[in-house]
Write a protein that holds these residues in place. Sequence first.
Motif, PDB file in Angstrom:
ATOM      1  N   ASN A   1     -22.917  52.053 108.055  1.00  0.00           N
ATOM      2  CA  ASN A   1     -23.902  51.139 107.455  1.00  0.00           C
ATOM      3  C   ASN A   1     -25.247  51.825 107.259  1.00  0.00           C
ATOM      4  OD1 ASN A   1     -22.282  48.866 107.137  1.00  0.00           O
ATOM      5  ND2 ASN A   1     -22.657  48.155 109.236  1.00  0.00           N
TER       6      ASN A   1
ATOM      7  N   GLY B   1     -27.074  52.696 103.684  1.00  0.00           N
ATOM      8  CA  GLY B   1     -28.447  52.282 103.410  1.00  0.00           C
ATOM      9  C   GLY B   1     -29.349  53.463 103.120  1.00  0.00           C
TER      10      GLY B   1
ATOM     11  N   TRP C   1     -30.056  45.999 102.691  1.00  0.00           N
ATOM     12  CA  TRP C   1     -28.837  46.452 103.364  1.00  0.00           C
ATOM     13  C   TRP C   1     -29.143  46.869 104.800  1.00  0.00           C
ATOM     14  CZ3 TRP C   1     -23.704  46.328 102.579  1.00  0.00           C
ATOM     15  CH2 TRP C   1     -22.913  47.127 103.409  1.00  0.00           C
TER      16      TRP C   1
ATOM     17  N   THR D   1     -27.707  45.090 108.136  1.00  0.00           N
ATOM     18  CA  THR D   1     -26.693  45.773 108.942  1.00  0.00           C
ATOM     19  C   THR D   1     -27.257  46.509 110.161  1.00  0.00           C
ATOM     20  OG1 THR D   1     -26.835  47.798 107.602  1.00  0.00           O
ATOM     21  CG2 THR D   1     -25.253  46.112 106.899  1.00  0.00           C
TER      22      THR D   1
END
Length: 314
Positions: free
Chosen positions: A64, A68, A123, A127
Motif C-alpha cells: 500500500n 501510494g 490512498w 491505507t
Amino acid sequence: MRETRLADDVGASEAGRAPGRVRSAVLGYLALTKPRVVELLLVTTIPAMLLADRGQVDLVLILNTLFGGMLAAGGANALNCVADADIDKVMKRTARRPLARSTVPRSHALVFGLALSVGSFFWLWWTTNLLSAHLAAATIAFYVLVYTLLLKRRTSQNVVWGGAAGCMPVMIGWSAVTGTIGWQALAMFAIIFFWTPPHTWALAMKYKEDYRAAGVPMLPVVATERQVTKQVVIYTWLTVAATLALVPAAGWLYASVAALAGAWFLTLAHRLHAGVLRGDPVKPLRLFLQSNNYLAAVFVALAVDSVIPLPTLF
C-alpha cells in the motif's frame, strides 16, 4: 464499386493505426512519470519500513505504501515535465520526452500529474495514516514549486536543496509503520540528501552543454571541473558518514556493507577529482552510474539486516 473499396481500405488503415496510437499514448503517459526515478525512490522506501518494524514484514502495508509512493512520485514527475517542457525541447538528453515530442498534450499532462498527486494523498491516508499522506503532499509541492519553479533555473545549488524531495520516501515509509518520524528516518534522509549532489553533478558534467543551452545553471555549467569534482568528493564523504551514523540502529551486515561500499564510492570520487587535477579526459558518467549501485547496495543491506535477526553492534 471502386469508391467502396477505397473507403474500406481507408477504414482498415485507420483501424490498424488505432492500436498504435493507443500504445503511443500509454507509453507517453508512463514516460511522464519517469519510471526509473520512481524505481530508485521506491527501493529506498522498503528498507526504511523494514527497519521501522524490525523483524516483522507487513506485506500489505508495504504494498500500500509503495503504491501510494509510486502515485506521488509519478505525479510530481509529470508536473515537473509540464513545468520543464520548454527546456526539455532544447536539451538533447530530454528531447524524446513526451511533451518535448508533443506525443501528449501539455494540458492533459497537467491533469494527469494533478490526478496522480491527489490520488496519492487519499490512498496513503486511507491505507496508512494521515502523516504519511501529508509528507507525500509536501514532497510533491516542494519538488514542483520549490525545486522546479524556484531553484532549478536560478541557482547552481538547485540539486542540493531541491534534492530534499528525493529523500522523502524514507520518511514516508518510516511514518507509515510508526506514525512518527524517528532519528533513524532522519539518518536515512541525510544519506540520500548528501548522495544526490555527486550523483546529479556527475551526470551534469557529461551534459553540461545541454544545461548551458537550456539556461539551467547547474554547478558544472558555472564552475570549473576542479571545483565541481572537489564538491563531489566533499559530498561523497558526507554521504558515507551519514551511512555510518545509521550503524547503531542496524547490525553487522549493514555496517560491513556500508563501510566497504563507502570506501569504493569514495575511491571513485577521488579518482574523478585526481583525474581532473592531472588534466586527464573527464569521464564522470561512471561515477553517475556506479552511484546508483552504491545506494542500492547500502539500502539492500539495510533491508536484509532488518529482516534477518542479526545481532546489532550497539
